[in-house]
Design an enzyme around this catalytic site. Structure first.
Site, PDB file in Angstrom:
ATOM      1  N   ARG A  47       0.835  -1.186   0.000  1.00  0.00           N
ATOM      2  CA  ARG A  47       0.000   0.000   0.000  1.00  0.00           C
ATOM      3  C   ARG A  47       0.871   1.237   0.000  1.00  0.00           C
ATOM      4  O   ARG A  47       1.911   1.259   0.637  1.00  0.00           O
ATOM      5  CB  ARG A  47      -0.875   0.023   1.256  1.00  0.00           C
ATOM      6  N   SER A 116       7.338  -5.296   6.862  1.00  0.00           N
ATOM      7  CA  SER A 116       6.919  -6.260   7.885  1.00  0.00           C
ATOM      8  C   SER A 116       7.681  -7.576   7.813  1.00  0.00           C
ATOM      9  O   SER A 116       7.076  -8.636   7.625  1.00  0.00           O
ATOM     10  CB  SER A 116       5.435  -6.544   7.768  1.00  0.00           C
ATOM     11  N   ASP A 169       5.287  -3.393  10.639  1.00  0.00           N
ATOM     12  CA  ASP A 169       3.838  -3.104  10.630  1.00  0.00           C
ATOM     13  C   ASP A 169       3.230  -3.102  12.034  1.00  0.00           C
ATOM     14  O   ASP A 169       2.308  -2.336  12.311  1.00  0.00           O
ATOM     15  CB  ASP A 169       3.058  -4.036   9.697  1.00  0.00           C
TER      16      ASP A 169
HETATM   17  P1  ADP Z   1      -0.822  -8.647   5.009  1.00  0.00           P
HETATM   18  O1  ADP Z   1      -0.797  -9.480   6.234  1.00  0.00           O
HETATM   19  O2  ADP Z   1      -0.365  -9.372   3.820  1.00  0.00           O
HETATM   20  O3  ADP Z   1      -0.220  -7.299   5.192  1.00  0.00           O
HETATM   21  P2  ADP Z   1      -3.664  -8.295   5.377  1.00  0.00           P
HETATM   22  O4  ADP Z   1      -3.538  -7.766   6.741  1.00  0.00           O
HETATM   23  O5  ADP Z   1      -4.623  -7.644   4.452  1.00  0.00           O
HETATM   24  O6  ADP Z   1      -2.321  -8.347   4.601  1.00  0.00           O
HETATM   25  O7  ADP Z   1      -4.066  -9.812   5.532  1.00  0.00           O
HETATM   26  C1  ADP Z   1      -4.286 -10.600   4.415  1.00  0.00           C
HETATM   27  C2  ADP Z   1      -4.497 -12.008   4.904  1.00  0.00           C
HETATM   28  O8  ADP Z   1      -5.681 -12.060   5.698  1.00  0.00           O
HETATM   29  C3  ADP Z   1      -4.703 -12.978   3.776  1.00  0.00           C
HETATM   30  O9  ADP Z   1      -3.473 -13.594   3.455  1.00  0.00           O
HETATM   31  C4  ADP Z   1      -5.666 -13.987   4.364  1.00  0.00           C
HETATM   32  O10 ADP Z   1      -4.947 -15.044   4.935  1.00  0.00           O
HETATM   33  C5  ADP Z   1      -6.370 -13.269   5.479  1.00  0.00           C
HETATM   34  N1  ADP Z   1      -7.745 -12.960   5.078  1.00  0.00           N
HETATM   35  C6  ADP Z   1      -8.164 -12.010   4.232  1.00  0.00           C
HETATM   36  N2  ADP Z   1      -9.502 -12.049   4.081  1.00  0.00           N
HETATM   37  C7  ADP Z   1      -9.936 -13.056   4.862  1.00  0.00           C
HETATM   38  C8  ADP Z   1     -11.216 -13.627   5.132  1.00  0.00           C
HETATM   39  N3  ADP Z   1     -12.328 -13.177   4.584  1.00  0.00           N
HETATM   40  N4  ADP Z   1     -11.260 -14.656   5.987  1.00  0.00           N
HETATM   41  C9  ADP Z   1     -10.154 -15.141   6.542  1.00  0.00           C
HETATM   42  N5  ADP Z   1      -8.923 -14.667   6.323  1.00  0.00           N
HETATM   43  C10 ADP Z   1      -8.811 -13.627   5.492  1.00  0.00           C
HETATM   44 MG    MG Z   2      -0.081  -5.890   6.592  1.00  0.00          MG
END
Ligand code: ADP
Ligand code: MG
Length: 434
Positions: A47, A116, A169
């Site tokens: 982002r 992160s 993060d």
């Molecule tokens: P990151 O950890 O990559 O920075 P996010 O905080 O957006 O990104 O988390 C994304 C992760 O959250 C995905 O890899 C998935 O495992 C989990 N996730 C996203 N949407 C859902 C959902 N509807 N139900 C369960 N887990 C989800």
């Molecule tokens: Mg994240």
């Protein structure tokens, strides 16, 4: 985990939890002012964000962000390709800056970089990558200063911007959480991976050899995802998944609780039942052999299916496993497996949060009979945000662990995308012009 945290704070190189010093000794106050950028790299997406901060009265005047998904080949390629891709997206984003953002004449734009992955920091704006996690594996970046790598890529793009803060993060979420609520003392990420940060008393960090910060505090990035212990019960499915992963033997706690892995654990259990108990009939569906085909959001959708014929479970099994017709019993078994895997994860995550509260001395009522201070934990990440059965199990477990008296003063709060704004706030407080 608390014992390992203490070892990490002593600098014991064998500690299971690294307890990284972040060089953040002050969290946002609300007085931050000006235009700042943030870039968040840490999972499947990254982002970019810009925010116009208006100080105590006006707070966040304006903000905009954009999300870009990272092409999978860049996650396992070279450092230069990854950073060039990121810098180019950032540069395009800067080009769209409108009139509602104001940079004072003659000033350079400034950026908070949320990265992160475990980094050994040498100052607020420098640090070398210890290792990759969560499916990233770019060998030539390990041991390099990620700020200088990003800086060089920005130069190659002709982008004039200074990186004034490098933050994990969790630390960004802690900073963003504190800006929104003064009682925030810790931040937890439950997304693709998992991690925690909290505010430690600088005197309680034996490995800190610098001057004592004026605030008396230092934010610690625990890197708790790497925790392992023979007290953590690992099943045959966990062991096999770990063995076949990009980082065998590492990030064991993360592999038990975070979004990258939960769906994969469910897949492995279904596959075993397909082999040993003909769950999907006489032939084992070949699609089910494919690692990571069953993603955690799909698992969550199946788990939340409350229809009488488990219609969503049926539809997901058709799409993902390739079995067009499943009996109600098979759907029920699948849903039950999701429940077991999610509940185990949520309870282990709650236990980790309880460990952080214990480390902070906020796990019991004060001995002197005084009131328990309000204690807020900021949580972020797609798993926590979107998987309701997971987050409600986590919360009820935390209440069980703390007991009613203490838990009435402990609040968990979704800090939605707090890490982006948090990084921008830390860029502001560490501005070259401040
Ligand atoms: P990151 O950890 O990559 O920075 P996010 O905080 O957006 O990104 O988390 C994304 C992760 O959250 C995905 O890899 C998935 O495992 C989990 N996730 C996203 N949407 C859902 C959902 N509807 N139900 C369960 N887990 C989800
Ligand atoms: Mg994240």
């Amino acid at each position: 985990m608390v014992t390992e945290m203490e070892r990490g704070l002593r600098g014991d190189s064998h500690a299971m939890v690294k307890m990284l010093i972040t060089y953040v000794d002050n969290l946002p106050t609300g007085n931050e002012q000006g235009l700042f950028y943030a870039l968040d790299l840490g999972g499947t997406n990254f982002r970019v964000l810009r925010v116009q901060l208006g100080g105590k009265e006006k707070r966040v005047v304006q903000q905009q962000y954009e999300e870009v998904s990272i092409p999978p080949h860049l996650m396992v390629g070279t450092s230069m390709e990854l950073f060039d891709f990121i810098a180019s997206a950032l540069s395009k984003f800067v080009d769209t800056e409108g009139d509602d953002f104001h940079l004072p004449e003659g000033r350079q734009r400034e950026l908070g970089f949320t990265f992160s992955f475990p980094v050994s920091q040498t100052s607020i704006s420098s640090g070398t990558l210890i290792k990759w996690t969560k499916g990233f594996s770019i060998n030539d970046a390990v041991g390099e200063d990620v700020v200088s790598e990003l800086g060089k890529a920005m130069e190659r793009q002709g982008l004039d911007m200074k990186i004034t803060a490098l933050v994990n993060d969790t630390v960004g979420t802690l900073a963003g959480g504190r800006y929104a609520d003064n009682s925030v003392v810790a931040a937890i990420i439950l997304g693709t991976g998992t991690n925690a940060a909290y505010v430690e008393n600088a005197n309680a960090i034996p490995k800190w050899t610098g001057l004592l910060p004026r605030s008396g505090n230092m934010v610690i990035n625990t890197e708790w995802g790497s925790f392992k212990s023979d007290k953590l019960p690992l099943s045959e499915f966990d062991k096999a998944m770990d063995f076949e992963s990009l980082n065998p033997g590492e990030q064991i706690y993360e592999k038990l609780i975070s979004g990258m892995y939960l769906g994969e654990i469910v897949r492995r259990i279904l596959l075993k039942l397909a082999h040993d108990a003909a769950l999907f009939g006489d032939v084992v569906p070949s699609k089910l052999e494919q690692p990571f085909v069953l993603r955690t959001p799909d698992m969550s959708a199946m788990h939340h299916d409350s229809s009488h014929d488990l219609k969503t479970v049926g539809a997901k099994l058709k799409d993902i496993v390739g079995v067009p017709d499943t009996s109600l019993e098979v759907r029920y078994i699948t849903s039950h497996i999701c429940d077991i895997v999610a509940e185990r994860a949520a309870r282990l995550a709650a236990a980790g949060i309880y460990g952080v509260l214990k480390k902070l001395g906020r796990d019991k009522m004060p001995k002197d009979g005084s009131k328990m201070p309000r204690t807020v934990i900021a949580l972020d990440g797609g798993l926590y945000e979107h998987y309701k059965k997971f987050s409600s199990c986590l919360e009820s477990t935390l209440t069980d662990l703390l007991g009613d008296d203490v838990s009435s003063s402990v609040v968990t709060k979704l800090a939605n995308d707090g890490s982006g704004i948090g990084a921008a706030l830390l860029a502001a407080s560490h501005s070259q012009y401040a």
